[in-house]
Design an enzyme around this catalytic site. Structure first.
Site, PDB file in Angstrom:
ATOM      1  N   CYS A  57      -4.128 -18.037   4.948  1.00 34.56           N
ATOM      2  CA  CYS A  57      -3.662 -18.242   3.553  1.00 34.56           C
ATOM      3  C   CYS A  57      -4.488 -17.850   2.499  1.00 34.56           C
ATOM      4  CB  CYS A  57      -3.007 -19.525   3.193  1.00 34.56           C
ATOM      5  SG  CYS A  57      -2.139 -20.268   4.653  1.00 34.56           S
ATOM      6  N   TRP A 103     -11.646   2.244  -4.298  1.00 31.54           N
ATOM      7  CA  TRP A 103     -10.504   3.149  -4.609  1.00 31.54           C
ATOM      8  C   TRP A 103     -10.598   3.737  -6.204  1.00 31.54           C
ATOM      9  CZ3 TRP A 103      -7.611   1.751  -8.579  1.00 31.54           C
ATOM     10  CH2 TRP A 103      -7.816   0.348  -9.317  1.00 31.54           C
ATOM     11  N   ASP A 128     -16.636  -2.457   7.897  1.00 31.94           N
ATOM     12  CA  ASP A 128     -15.609  -2.151   6.969  1.00 31.94           C
ATOM     13  C   ASP A 128     -15.949  -1.038   6.034  1.00 31.94           C
ATOM     14  OD1 ASP A 128     -13.039  -2.289   5.651  1.00 31.94           O
ATOM     15  OD2 ASP A 128     -13.571  -3.996   4.361  1.00 31.94           O
TER      16      ASP A 128
END
Length: 728
Positions: free
Chosen positions: A637, A401, A312
């Site tokens: 979830c 970010w 990732d």
């Protein structure tokens, strides 16, 4: 030459912000701040000097505005001609008089409910683009809007999501490049094939689209000519139905000097290459910077930072475009510090690697070969396809970010850096693609939480992890989070300041007056001396800050503006040290100036109450159903629901009888779609939904028992969890 230059830069930084390099190196925003990055190079650097180290004690609030929502705020505002534009939840845009704070207009898009299911990392938005009286914003569901800057009226809109594209959403800022506006998407974890699109600025017509990953060759020729060559890096046994990932969810920069659009691409999907393409290969154009012609979308050059990405390690982190004196030559470069732990200098004319410096612990690669540009991989440490591995850095990245700021006068890059790892465990095949659902096929556990997680692992797995050689390193330093000043040419840290926790990594503003400004999750807006790193002032706001501040001037008065709100990746896991945990997470825009007013503090949240009684156990709440429900909950979830009362998502272990009775209608039928809870009936059967409810009811009973025990002992009812597990 580099050593001499480093000494000169360090002397300039420590002595005075007035010490400057030649005029050709100048950049930075002025009175206006016309893009989220400030200037054309996205340096987050300002030439304004009214607010300076010697007067930050006078900083106070000029004005503020409530923004909709209670989720993550990642956008840096934009100011042009005395008007401030700010984006927020899911693509909301507000316009304000930049001096007085008077609201001028607001725009709230209608969001297709299915977008909420695949927004892995919150309903955030990272900013707007502004050009020739038009504001461009991408809504969460992928609709790109062109708004009249004076009125907020919709001039045109375009659906950027391809038919059948699955779980793509949009969270990044558009980028204007000549007569097109360019936008990417996110969703590599959801079985998608990422791409970047260019739309005609005036009409909204699609001009071109570049997919990051080739499509299944069985479908015929590639849909972009430059993907034919990339296809050779994807073996025949690739799981084409998984899409491959690569979603370019943030970094897009237009370089007017070269006339190229620079796009940072995303991670592989599923995560590890041994599942995605068992035959190996570099898997172009994953984790790359790709330079595209804005007129045609053709590839001018590419540089792949992580060939065959398994961790990732996106290349989507913000880029800075600058001119650096390298070995006596003025060179146009990209300064890029992505997730993977290295800081790169790349020639933006050709994509040639000029240098790379390691910022944190890295064991996926130990160095970068400057001649070839390729990383020197260390598969013995990082290939988790054959067993668990602790891999540095973590999937949240050494950088992410949150914008860094680059001072072109000193050559110093100011940015939050996190040194942390992952425990990565691969799921054995066979691998079945699930549409619009997480397709990681791996578990990712942060080393910051590893000591808490280990006791819950099966004994055999725990013993295997305990034997990993990196465990000593993890126990010595599970995480390090710092604001750093880094010389970009040498990679050396000039100074650093510790941060509150591994989630605390706010974006940065730097100014020519010698200030570095950064907010933190504890609610402090902090002002540092750019040369020494000394903390000069901390203004407590009572609101968690993640996004980078910006600065502008109106009628000779300098302002500093920022958005507040905790969220982003792991958004439901609110850190206990954060202002969001103590005061709640109502989103806000704060604007400061010299001689402003004190910041009004929000009221603290009330003390936690005992978990409600869920009632007697029903016949369907069997041990088998509870165990099944736990696995289903974690896989589907848990990325949104932390099950803690301070979470920004509802705590499903505190449900009252009315909600318990409507559980199936909510989860399967989409009863609460308008409130951001999408329907899951296409993915989960009624029996599976009932199993999830059985698990949650069992957990609610256990939490109530613990609360009652804590209450009896006079202890606070706090069972906060800061960890996040992504599992499939």
């Amino acid at each position: 030459m580099r050593e001499i230059r480093h000494l000169l830069l360090l002397a300039c930084t420590l002595a005075s912000a007035a010490c400057q390099q030649p005029a050709s190196h100048q950049s930075g925003a002025g009175d206006d701040w016309p893009s989220p990055g400030g200037d054309a190079g996205k340096s987050h650097f300002s030439r304004l000097q009214e607010i300076a180290p010697d007067n930050v004690a006078r900083i106070g609030l000029a004005w503020s505005a409530d923004l909709p929502g209670q989720r993550g705020m990642e956008a840096t505002p934009v100011v042009v001609d005395g008007v401030l534009y700010v984006s927020g939840q899911a693509g909301y845009v507000g316009a304000f008089d930049a001096a007085s704070g008077k609201p001028l207009w607001e725009f709230t898009p209608e969001i297709r409910p299915e977008a909420y299911r695949t927004a892995c990392c919150d309903t955030v938005n990272r900013g707007v683009a502004l050009a020739d009286g038009v504001v461009y914003v991408a809504a969460l569901d992928g609709i790109l809007y062109a708004l009249d800057a004076g009125s907020g009226e919709v001039l045109w809109q375009a659906d950027t999501i391809e038919q059948g594209a699955g779980g793509l959403v949009s969270t990044g800022a558009p980028e204007v490049a000549g007569d097109v506006v360019v936008i990417g998407n996110s969703g590599a974890e959801y079985g998608t094939r990422g791409y970047v699109s260019a739309y005609d600025r005036k009409s909204g017509d699609l001009r071109w689209r570049f997919h990051v990953v080739p499509r299944d060759p069985a479908l015929g020729p590639q849909d972009h000519p430059d993907l034919e060559a990339a296809l050779a890096t994807w073996p025949k046994d690739t799981l084409w139905d998984m899409g491959g990932g690569g979603a370019p969810w943030d970094a897009i920069a237009y370089d007017s000097e070269t006339g190229l659009v620079l796009v940072g691409t995303g991670n592989g999907g599923p995560y590890y290459r041994a599942a995605r393409s068992p035959g190996g290969g570099d898997n172009l154009y994953l984790s790359s910077i790709v330079a595209l012609d804005p007129e045609t979308g053709r590839v001018a050059w590419h540089y792949q930072e992580v060939p065959g990405d398994s961790w990732d390690y996106t290349a989507t982190q913000p880029m800075v475009l600058a001119d650096l004196d390298i070995d006596g030559e003025t060179t146009p470069v990209i300064i890029h510090a992505p997730k993977n732990g290295f800081l790169y200098l790349i020639d933006r004319r050709s994509g040639r690697l000029l240098d790379a410096h390691r910022l944190v612990r890295t064991n996926w690669a130990d160095s970068i070969d400057i001649e070839t540009g390729r990383p020197n991989l260390t598969p013995a440490s990082s290939d988790y396809s054959q067993g668990p591995k602790i891999v540095f850095p973590a999937t949240v990245g050494a950088r992410n970010w949150q914008a860094g700021a680059f001072d072109p006068d000193s050559g110093i890059y100011f940015a939050p850096v996190v040194d942390m790892g992952n425990l990565m465990i691969a799921q054995p095949g066979p691998y079945e693609h699930r549409d619009r659902a997480l397709n990681l096929f791996a578990s990712v556990l942060f080393t910051a939480e590893l000591e808490n997680i280990l006791p819950g692992l099966p004994p055999a797995a725990r013993e295997e992890v305990e034997k990993l050689p990196e465990m000593d390193e993890v126990r010595k330093a599970p995480w390090i989070s710092e604001l750093r000043a880094i010389d970009v040419v040498t990679g050396q840290t000039v100074w650093s300041q510790p941060m509150e926790g591994w989630q605390d990594r706010g974006g940065v503003l730097a100014t020519a007056s010698g200030l570095v400004v950064q907010g933190n999750l504890a609610g402090a807006l902090r002002f540092f001396d750019a040369g020494s790193g000394k903390l000069l002032r901390a203004v407590q706001t009572g609101r968690s800050i993640m996004a980078a501040p910006m600065t502008y001037s109106v009628d000779g008065v300098q302002y500093i503006a920022l958005t507040t709100g905790w969220g982003g990746g792991g958004w439901p896991y609110v850190p206990a040290y954060s202002a969001a945990y103590r005061y709640g997470n109502a989103n806000k825009l704060l604007v400061f100036r010299l001689d402003g007013k004190p910041v009004p503090m929000p009221e603290p949240l009330p003390p936690l109450e005992v978990t409600p009684d869920v009632g007697p156990r029903e016949s369907w709440e069997t041990p088998a159903a509870i165990a099944q429900g736990e696995g289903l909950f974690m896989a589907n979830c848990g990325i949104c629901h932390a099950n803690h009362p301070r979470s920004t998502a509802p705590d499903l272990t505190r449900l009252m009888p009315g909600v318990q009775n409507a559980f199936s209608a909510i989860v399967s039928g989409g009863l609460l779609e308008t409130r951001g809870m999408p329907a899951w009936g296409d993915l989960l059967s009624e029996d599976e939904v009932r199993a999830i409810q059985a698990y949650l009811r069992d957990l609610q009973r256990r939490n109530r028992q613990r609360d009652l025990q804590l209450q009896a002992e006079g202890l606070p009812l706090d069972r906060q969890s800061t960890g996040m597990t992504l599992a499939k």
